[in-house]
Design a protein around this motif. Sequence first.
Motif: not given
Lengths: 474, 95
Positions: A45-58
Amino acid sequence: MVFRDNREFIDALKKTGDVQEINEEIDWDMEAGAFVRLTCEKKGPSMLFNNVKDYPGFRIFGAPLATFRRYATTLGLPPEASVKDIIARWGRRRESNIKPILVSDGPCQENILEGKDVDLLSLPAPMIHEGDGGRYIGTWHAIIARDPDTNWTNWGMYRLMIHNERHMGGIIHQTSDMGTIYYQKYVPRNKPMPFAVAIGMDPLCSIAAMTHLDPEVAEVDAAGGLLEEPIELVKCITSDLLVPAFSEIVIEGDLLPDVTVMEGPFGEFTGFRTAPRVPKSVYRVKAITHRNNPILTMTNMGTPVTEAHINGAISGSWETAAFLRRKKIPVTDVFVPTYAGSYLTIVSVKTPYACMANQIADLLFDGTLPISLIVLNDDVDIFDLEEVTDALMKRCHPVNGIRVYPNQVGSPLTPFLSREERLWSKGAKVLYDCTWPVEWPKETTVPVKSSFDNIYPGDMKEKVLNKWAKWGIS
Amino acid sequence: MIKEYDTFVDSLSELVEGQEIDLACRELTPDSRKKRYKTVYVLARVSSSPDKMPGADKLWVRFSMGMLHPKPWAIKIIKELGDYKHVPVPQGKRT
């Protein structure tokens, strides 16, 4: 079904089971890239990363279209649609272009960073592969640029690496559409070229940017035709270029005519990291705009299967067939096989005259791709690669049927080229003519295909097929 | 605190020891992790023997296809030179 933006597309993938949402923190430094690479290789599947280290809100959305299932979904087909059906749907949608409409504002400008606030590193650009030259922010996007004399606007997908807060770099091949504008119009005049990068557009806009279309076709018009609705465009903050209003992130600036800075290396769609790290043009950024809670789209180019392979098989097959038909070649079908990554094109034809394969090669060998061309009589199913392999081995004369074209325009990404050839974009191409020579008499020289379908009379085939079914033989 | 950088070369001979050289290198341990891999263009002294430059920062060396040289070098940055290092290239070779 119309996806006016990337988010509606992701919602559709949630329903079909074609996206994996990950809420655990994921590191932009190689971890996101590694996940996306693995899913490409597993046809996952494609991947949706909802929690990116160092980048809250992105968020980061990886491998958006790395399967035929997801490509089918963008065109309103069921995910299980066959490759042939997807190509046919592409063709129907491409029969009409729809011009875009200009809107006064759009979600892509919900947040505006200008002047001293411009900082490319405020975006979660991933370090995609270990050893890459930098963080690549442009892997699934469109770079929008305009010819200063004709006002023709090009959308193209050319990779973008971040140098620092305000500068990016990437390959702009001189034979590419944007390359012809930049190198032939702006560089000689020593003028910066305004550009806009639209990241996270709806999937059909991204596909249009990636697809090689005829120069007279504007990608945004083709995207409207694919979507069956006009694309809504909004004017950039710092120039009069127009970008899709529902883009997740837009980067605006100037491509400098006279500055070249080392860029690369980068793992590419060829399946290798091949192009040497060499000086490339520099994009100087003047503004960044983005949606609230923006989603950065990324692909992970490498070994098959990625968006490049899927798009080549679908749009490449149809666009090449349409081009040849416009040139009055009696094409039966064209297939750009997935795993060859647009390096190979297979054409099946009726052959009413001699040297038709050479003519096809002359028409298709006008740029960096394809590199290899197989031309076959149309009794071969070119979508069945086992049949193609059989035909290649049995019908292509090793001396008379293989034509090598040396000293062609090449690409620094091509793995088999020497370092020197890559540096100068020199390449070569080859034609495998598998058609029976037209001067061979059918009665005495053209081989008779020894297949069930060909070598038995109709009544015998019917008799055997009926008994086959009656006896329940599988 | 010792900082870490990396740089790309075609050959280790490009890193001339014993004199000031200008080079583009990437910050691997910036104060803000968001700045990791940012390229800086600096005037610096480098050494293949970190023992000969006590207190220097660490410089990893990668070859132009991305492969990492196993032994780190040492780097002492004298000053930053600008946003980027312009490297001229003949028009016919531009990509």
